[in-house]
Write a protein that holds these residues in place. Structure first.
Motif, PDB file in Angstrom:
ATOM      1  N   PHE A 195       0.858  -1.173   0.000  1.00 11.41           N
ATOM      2  CA  PHE A 195       0.000   0.000   0.000  1.00 11.41           C
ATOM      3  C   PHE A 195       0.899   1.229   0.000  1.00 11.41           C
ATOM      4  CE2 PHE A 195      -3.911  -2.197   1.156  1.00 11.41           C
ATOM      5  CZ  PHE A 195      -3.435  -3.344   1.761  1.00 11.41           C
ATOM      6  N   HIS A 196       0.566   2.201  -0.825  1.00 12.50           N
ATOM      7  CA  HIS A 196       1.278   3.463  -0.822  1.00 12.50           C
ATOM      8  C   HIS A 196       0.343   4.524  -0.244  1.00 12.50           C
ATOM      9  CE1 HIS A 196       4.511   2.028  -3.545  1.00 12.50           C
ATOM     10  NE2 HIS A 196       3.537   1.260  -3.983  1.00 12.50           N
ATOM     11  N   GLU A 219       1.293   1.578  -8.321  1.00 13.76           N
ATOM     12  CA  GLU A 219       1.601   2.876  -8.914  1.00 13.76           C
ATOM     13  C   GLU A 219       2.551   3.676  -8.029  1.00 13.76           C
ATOM     14  OE1 GLU A 219       0.543   4.443 -11.771  1.00 13.76           O
ATOM     15  OE2 GLU A 219      -0.397   2.594 -12.459  1.00 13.76           O
ATOM     16  N   ALA A 220       3.482   4.382  -8.680  1.00  9.00           N
ATOM     17  CA  ALA A 220       4.309   5.337  -7.961  1.00  9.00           C
ATOM     18  C   ALA A 220       3.501   6.600  -7.710  1.00  9.00           C
ATOM     19  CB  ALA A 220       5.561   5.668  -8.774  1.00  9.00           C
ATOM     20  N   LEU A 362      -6.107   5.095  -6.017  1.00 11.34           N
ATOM     21  CA  LEU A 362      -5.906   4.360  -7.260  1.00 11.34           C
ATOM     22  C   LEU A 362      -7.143   3.512  -7.522  1.00 11.34           C
ATOM     23  CD1 LEU A 362      -3.796   3.923  -9.492  1.00 11.34           C
ATOM     24  CD2 LEU A 362      -3.084   1.865  -8.283  1.00 11.34           C
ATOM     25  N   THR A 363      -7.807   3.765  -8.640  1.00 17.92           N
ATOM     26  CA  THR A 363      -9.039   3.053  -8.948  1.00 17.92           C
ATOM     27  C   THR A 363      -8.735   1.596  -9.289  1.00 17.92           C
ATOM     28  OG1 THR A 363      -8.942   3.642 -11.297  1.00 17.92           O
ATOM     29  CG2 THR A 363     -10.083   5.162  -9.824  1.00 17.92           C
ATOM     30  N   LYS A 367      -8.741   2.972 -14.463  1.00 14.84           N
ATOM     31  CA  LYS A 367      -8.791   4.387 -14.830  1.00 14.84           C
ATOM     32  C   LYS A 367      -7.624   5.170 -14.265  1.00 14.84           C
ATOM     33  CE  LYS A 367     -12.836   5.001 -13.063  1.00 14.84           C
ATOM     34  NZ  LYS A 367     -14.115   5.576 -12.603  1.00 14.84           N
ATOM     35  N   GLY A 368      -6.756   4.513 -13.504  1.00 12.85           N
ATOM     36  CA  GLY A 368      -5.646   5.228 -12.880  1.00 12.85           C
ATOM     37  C   GLY A 368      -6.091   5.890 -11.590  1.00 12.85           C
ATOM     38  N   TRP A 369      -5.484   7.039 -11.280  1.00 12.75           N
ATOM     39  CA  TRP A 369      -5.829   7.751 -10.061  1.00 12.75           C
ATOM     40  C   TRP A 369      -7.200   8.402 -10.183  1.00 12.75           C
ATOM     41  CZ3 TRP A 369      -2.852   6.814  -6.027  1.00 12.75           C
ATOM     42  CH2 TRP A 369      -1.510   6.458  -6.235  1.00 12.75           C
TER      43      TRP A 369
END
Length: 501
Positions: A195-196, A219-220, A362-363, A367-369
């Motif tokens: 988890f970020h 994702e970064a 993050l979806t 869809k990304g963020w």
């Protein structure tokens, strides 16, 4: 390479300092770029030292990646329980039970669900926290990254994620969360999940903290500079002066809250003599419905056409194409600097900034963020405005030509709601907003073809000049906590090639 002996070096240090990057971080990267470019300062100085800023961000990302990979490779035999000092470790709070209080969701509560799904016996093993002191790659910190391991020790330890003492849990959850990037890896044999989390992507620039959470771990943290206000990039003409605000356009004699007056003041004239907001700070439902109807209308009477369209002129200055039309929008005019009311006036909603609890996440559907609310929102609630660089359409077109590429993206927003009232516009008067490199949380709002729960409305705050205005997002209906926030954008005639996040 003493910065006080070289004017160009001084300017580079000052530019990075304005982004919150210290000289000790800038110096080695600047040396390396000068060597790489053979001392060519033009390559470093262009686009307001963007090359230098990107190089610093990339170096920070590389360091974090190496440290993460090294830590993941370490074998982690089950150690004897031990207590660590709180100041030596920054650990996110995990708790059981309902994390919603009065319709507000704890930003870390979305982690609890994933931890509770792990098989029994795995919750005390392999939990690691990697902490980059500061604000992650959004805002490189001067300190070095470090990691800390913490194991559950006693049931009464308030620092333990597995504390079962209710009083200790309550006391722990009332403590403020430090703002830093967290990467949590939960492992059970060969199963690993990361988890970020960033506690506040705004770097303290908003009244409320806005967290970022990657529950998937793929994702970064996106690289951009958080800005709470729009800023002109170069050639955009944004003229703000007291002389342009006539006495008829402001309420200099008002005192306190304009909405408390029995007769609406001059600032309500743009919305038909009635204020746009209710005493509760929500958008008037009649105005909201009218804005939604215009947004959804396919009637050509709601469209205007330029004699010479700035969009077409940006593509071909010698022979512009035919204007494809622009929607005639309803404006909101808030009280401004010449008005006599105070900042608590009910007609100063957008200019007071973000007040809702929001989270970038993050979806899970590719869809990304995206952006979601952590509290229940009523219909007509102000969420945020779209903030970015103010560009001319030619500047944006040239950016698209140069930078069209791959990856996840944001859309620019066209400020075309009043283009046809003054004849042919000069390029510096035909403006748009681009949040690709500099922007606020609105850059993460995803678009829908229809049925978005947000609507964008033009708002005048500083100037009666409608070449430039604010783009404010309001809820079109009630939105529950943890629902994603989405909007339907106006992209007719606009060059919609996506810009990289």
């Amino acid at each position: 390479m003493a910065p006080d002996k070289n004017h160009q070096v001084v300017k580079a240090f000052a530019a990075m300092r304005s982004l919150g990057i210290g000289a000790e971080t800038v110096k080695p990267v600047l040396k390396r770029l000068l060597k790489l470019y053979g001392g060519n300062w033009k390559l470093i100085e262009e686009d307001n030292y963007r090359t230098l800023a990107d190089a610093i961000f990339e170096e920070q990302d590389d360091k974090l990646k190496v440290e993460k990979d090294n830590d993941m490779m370490e074998e982690d035999p089950e150690p004897a329980p031990k207590r660590q000092h709180r100041e030596d470790s920054k650990v996110p709070v995990f708790s059981n039970g309902d994390n919603r209080r009065n319709g507000v969701t704890d930003p870390t509560s979305v982690l609890h669900h994933h931890l509770s799904e792990l098989p029994s016996g795995s919750k005390g093993k392999g939990i690691r926290v990697h902490s980059d002191e500061g604000n992650s790659s959004l805002h490189p910190a001067s300190g070095s990254a470090h990691c800390a391991n913490r194991e559950a020790d006693t049931d009464d330890n308030p620092d333990s994620p597995y504390c079962r003492n209710k009083n200790a849990i309550v006391a722990r959850e009332q403590q403020p969360i430090e703002s830093h990037d967290q990467v949590i890896t939960v492992s059970n044999g060969d199963r690993k999940k990361a988890f970020h989390m960033v506690n506040d992507i705004t770097r303290g620039m908003e009244k409320v903290k806005i967290s970022l959470l990657d529950e998937i771990g793929t994702e970064a943290v996106p690289k951009f500079v958080y800005c709470p206000q729009n800023t002109a990039y170069e050639y955009a003409y944004v003229h703000m002066s007291l002389a342009r605000i006539s006495n008829e356009d402001c309420c200099a004699k008002c005192i306190g809250d304009c909405l408390s007056s029995s007769i609406p003041c001059a600032c309500a004239s743009v919305t038909g003599g009635e204020f746009a907001y209710t005493p509760d700070g929500l958008l008037d439902l009649k105005l909201l419905k009218a804005c939604i109807d215009i947004k959804n209308s396919s009637d050509t009477k709601d469209m205007v056409y330029c004699e010479v369209c700035p969009l077409q002129r940006a593509k071909n200055a010698r022979k512009p194409g035919k204007c494809e039309g622009h929607v005639v929008r309803k404006f909101i005019k808030e009280c401004w600097i010449k008005c006599g009311c105070n900042m608590l006036c009910g007609n100063r909603v957008v200019q007071r900034g973000i007040s809702r609890n929001l989270q970038v996440f993050l979806t899970s559907d590719g869809k990304g963020w995206g952006l979601r609310t952590l509290e229940d929102l009523p219909q007509g609630a102000f969420v945020c405005e779209y903030v970015g660089e103010i560009l001319t359409n030619i500047e944006l077109y040239e950016r698209n030509e140069k930078n069209s590429g791959k990856g996840k993206h944001v859309y620019p927003v066209l400020l075309d709601s009043d283009w046809t009232t003054e004849g042919t516009l000069k390029d510096e008067e035909a403006l748009c907003l681009d949040a690709t490199h500099f922007g606020n949380v609105a850059r993460f709002i995803n678009h829908r073809c229809h049925d978005g729960n947000l609507i964008d409305i033009p708002v005048q705050v500083e100037t009666p000049d409608r070449h430039y205005y604010h783009v404010a997002f309001f809820t079109t209906r009630k939105v529950k906590a943890l629902d994603e926030l989405t909007w339907v954008s106006n992209l007719n005639g606009f060059d919609t090639r996506k810009r990289k996040v």
